[in-house]
Design an enzyme around this catalytic site. Structure first.
Site, PDB file in Angstrom:
ATOM      1  N   HIS A 171       0.811  -1.223   0.000  1.00 35.69           N
ATOM      2  CA  HIS A 171       0.000   0.000   0.000  1.00 35.69           C
ATOM      3  C   HIS A 171       0.838   1.264   0.000  1.00 35.69           C
ATOM      4  CE1 HIS A 171      -4.055  -1.853   0.766  1.00 35.69           C
ATOM      5  NE2 HIS A 171      -3.263  -2.864   1.018  1.00 35.69           N
ATOM      6  N   ASP A 381       3.703   9.715  -0.623  1.00 34.54           N
ATOM      7  CA  ASP A 381       2.528   8.980  -0.198  1.00 34.54           C
ATOM      8  C   ASP A 381       2.228   7.898  -1.242  1.00 34.54           C
ATOM      9  OD1 ASP A 381       0.126   8.246   1.098  1.00 34.54           O
ATOM     10  OD2 ASP A 381      -0.365  10.331   1.561  1.00 34.54           O
TER      11      ASP A 381
HETATM   12  C1  G6P Z   1      -1.047   3.271   6.353  1.00 38.99           C
HETATM   13  C2  G6P Z   1      -0.541   1.860   6.110  1.00 38.99           C
HETATM   14  C3  G6P Z   1      -1.475   0.826   6.712  1.00 38.99           C
HETATM   15  C4  G6P Z   1      -1.750   1.168   8.152  1.00 38.99           C
HETATM   16  C5  G6P Z   1      -2.304   2.583   8.294  1.00 38.99           C
HETATM   17  C6  G6P Z   1      -2.562   2.995   9.751  1.00 38.99           C
HETATM   18  O1  G6P Z   1      -2.165   3.511   5.575  1.00 38.99           O
HETATM   19  O2  G6P Z   1      -0.348   1.626   4.722  1.00 38.99           O
HETATM   20  O3  G6P Z   1      -0.907  -0.465   6.608  1.00 38.99           O
HETATM   21  O4  G6P Z   1      -2.643   0.239   8.717  1.00 38.99           O
HETATM   22  O5  G6P Z   1      -1.368   3.473   7.722  1.00 38.99           O
HETATM   23  O6  G6P Z   1      -1.419   2.848  10.514  1.00 38.99           O
HETATM   24  P1  G6P Z   1      -1.360   1.874  11.781  1.00 38.99           P
HETATM   25  O7  G6P Z   1       0.098   1.789  12.124  1.00 38.99           O
HETATM   26  O8  G6P Z   1      -2.175   2.550  12.839  1.00 38.99           O
HETATM   27  O9  G6P Z   1      -1.945   0.544  11.387  1.00 38.99           O
END
Ligand code: G6P
Length: 471
Positions: A171, A381
């Site tokens: 992602h 990003d």
């Molecule tokens: C980004 C990453 C995700 C992640 C999200 C929230 O979008 O690509 O994999 O889940 O941030 O971050 P966190 O560390 O809270 O899961």
């Protein structure tokens, strides 16, 4: 959401992601309520209907350290929580995932730290996710692994289930070779990914960087732009730009309650003032500090003009607060907000309104409708879905998107005002331009942004990936 049946209908699908698609909610009022609530976001709403149809399971972490909950069913889907100890939270999650890989993969906008103890924990935890996936998987089933926290899962799973169809989607950006080369464990990470049949990226740039790295550091053979050969297997590397549930945001934009909430916001902020909105997780990759600097530059230029001053509303969603670089950017942003408001505010009228909190989708949609300009200015990003949600919500066809060139979304949303977030003067100029753009140009640009986003929603994205995987 709309149910889909990509590839082979009925064939089992298992999703593996760092987090489960639910979080534990406790509310004191009205009445004490608690339970698992589906997480917001396009990825979850796209995958849940597919999983329901394909008797699927989702393997992930509940968000709390210590004893994991027993497997349970949620809305017709089997959820299998993976356990992370307090130490693993520190080493695997805060450490290797978010203080090594996250900064490195985002152009090293902060120094990535390389620590053996973090790496060891990353290996252990990835093995655990793979074991859990293998336990849920029927012979010949399909597994879709998500994101940078789990890059070793494809190969670990391949070892256990040689006949599985294994897909991986990253992602976030895959970095250029010069940066990726710094990783002491670069070969192991590539070999982890090469366990998949299909490796997906947000952009062509990411795909290219990966293919180059796989050839250089893991002895993969390049068959063509999108196909590698490695240890007797073929691996497809392709870009699949992720999107949103367009219809859901368009519906919110037309919802009378959401619209009246947005009128309320406009009344409160002052009808004559134009609103520039920023909505981000509070992350140093998002360029919030540079955005503030550009806004300050704009205010300074307008000091002796008759133009009414705009207001910048920054919604900063708390994130990874235990990591020093995150605590530091929060402090920097908040003290800067105070400084600018002190300098340019008048009694009862601050040029910046700052919120440090998460907000739900309806409130978010109301802010999107109220905003004359949405500023999305990350330094780097993978995609940035806020940049797609704003046009999708603007069923009225108005509003201006200012978008950083360094977002994956910039490759598709070419009718936004594209900016270089490192160029503060240029960004201030683009804010001016956005604020003074005439209605005809606003509508033309917004119309093509909306067409672009509507043409490939997150359901089509998931279908496209799974079709390639089950081919
Ligand atoms: C980004 C990453 C995700 C992640 C999200 C929230 O979008 O690509 O994999 O889940 O941030 O971050 P966190 O560390 O809270 O899961």
């Amino acid at each position: 959401g709309r149910p889909t049946s990509p590839g082979e209908r009925g064939k089992q699908l298992v999703v593996v992601a760092n987090r489960l698609p639910v979080s534990w909610i406790e509310r004191e009022s009205p009445g004490r309520q608690y339970g698992w609530e589906t997480s917001p976001g396009g990825l979850v709403s796209a995958l849940l209907p597919i999983l329901r149809e394909r008797a699927g399971a989702w393997i992930g972490w509940s968000g709390a350290a210590g004893q994991a909950p027993e497997p349970f069913d949620h809305q017709g889907i089997r959820l299998r929580p993976v356990q992370l100890s307090a130490e693993e939270l520190e080493l695997f999650y805060l450490g290797f995932s978010n203080a090594t890989l996250w900064p490195l993969y985002h152009d090293s906008v902060r120094f990535p730290e390389f620590r053996r103890s973090w790496w060891r924990s990353y290996v252990d935890v990835n093995q655990r996710y793979a074991e859990e996936a293998a336990r849920s998987l029927e012979d010949g089933g399909t597994v879709w692994v998500h994101d940078y926290q789990l890059q070793l899962v494809p190969a670990a799973l391949r070892e256990r289930c040689p006949n599985a169809h294994i897909g991986f989607f990253l992602h976030i950006p895959f970095p250029p070779g010069e940066l990726f080369a710094q990783l002491p464990w670069r070969r192991q990470l590539l070999e982890g990914l090469l366990g998949a049949d299909v490796v997906g990226f947000q952009t062509e740039l990411g795909r290219r960087n990966f293919v180059t790295a796989a050839v250089r550091y893991a002895d993969a053979r390049r068959i063509d732009d999108e196909v590698l050969e490695w240890r007797g297997r073929r691996i497809v590397a392709r870009s699949y730009p992720i999107s949103i549930d367009f219809t859901a945001f368009a519906e919110l934009g037309a919802d009378p309650a959401v619209r009246s909430r947005s009128e309320e916001i406009r009344d409160r902020l002052g009808r004559e003032r134009k609103i520039i909105l920023g909505v981000d997780r509070l992350d140093y990759t998002k360029g919030i500090d540079k955005r503030l600097k550009a806004f300050e530059t704009l205010l300074a230029r307008r000091v002796n003009s008759d133009l009414p001053s705009p207001v910048l509303v920054q919604i900063a969603v708390p994130s990874r607060e235990l990591i020093p670089d995150y605590a530091e950017i929060r402090e920097r942003v908040e003290s800067y907000v105070g400084q600018i408001n002190g300098e340019y505010g008048t009694l009862g009228r601050a040029p910046i309104e700052y919120h440090y909190k998460s907000i739900d989708q309806r409130e978010l949609a109301a802010w999107y409708l109220a905003a004359d300009v949405l500023a999305v200015t990350p330094l780097r990003d993978g995609m940035n879905l806020v940049a797609k949600e704003y046009p999708a919500t603007r069923v009225d066809g108005d509003g201006v998107l200012v978008l950083s060139e360094f977002c994956g979304a910039a490759h598709e949303l070419v009718d936004a005002l594209l900016v270089n977030p490192h160029d503060v003067d240029g960004m201030a100029h683009s804010f001016e331009r956005a604020l003074s753009m005439d209605e005809e140009e606003r509508r033309t640009r917004m119309g093509s942004l909306r067409d672009q986003i509507a043409s490939t929603d997150v359901y089509a994205w998931a279908e496209g990936f799974l079709e390639d995987l089950n081919r």
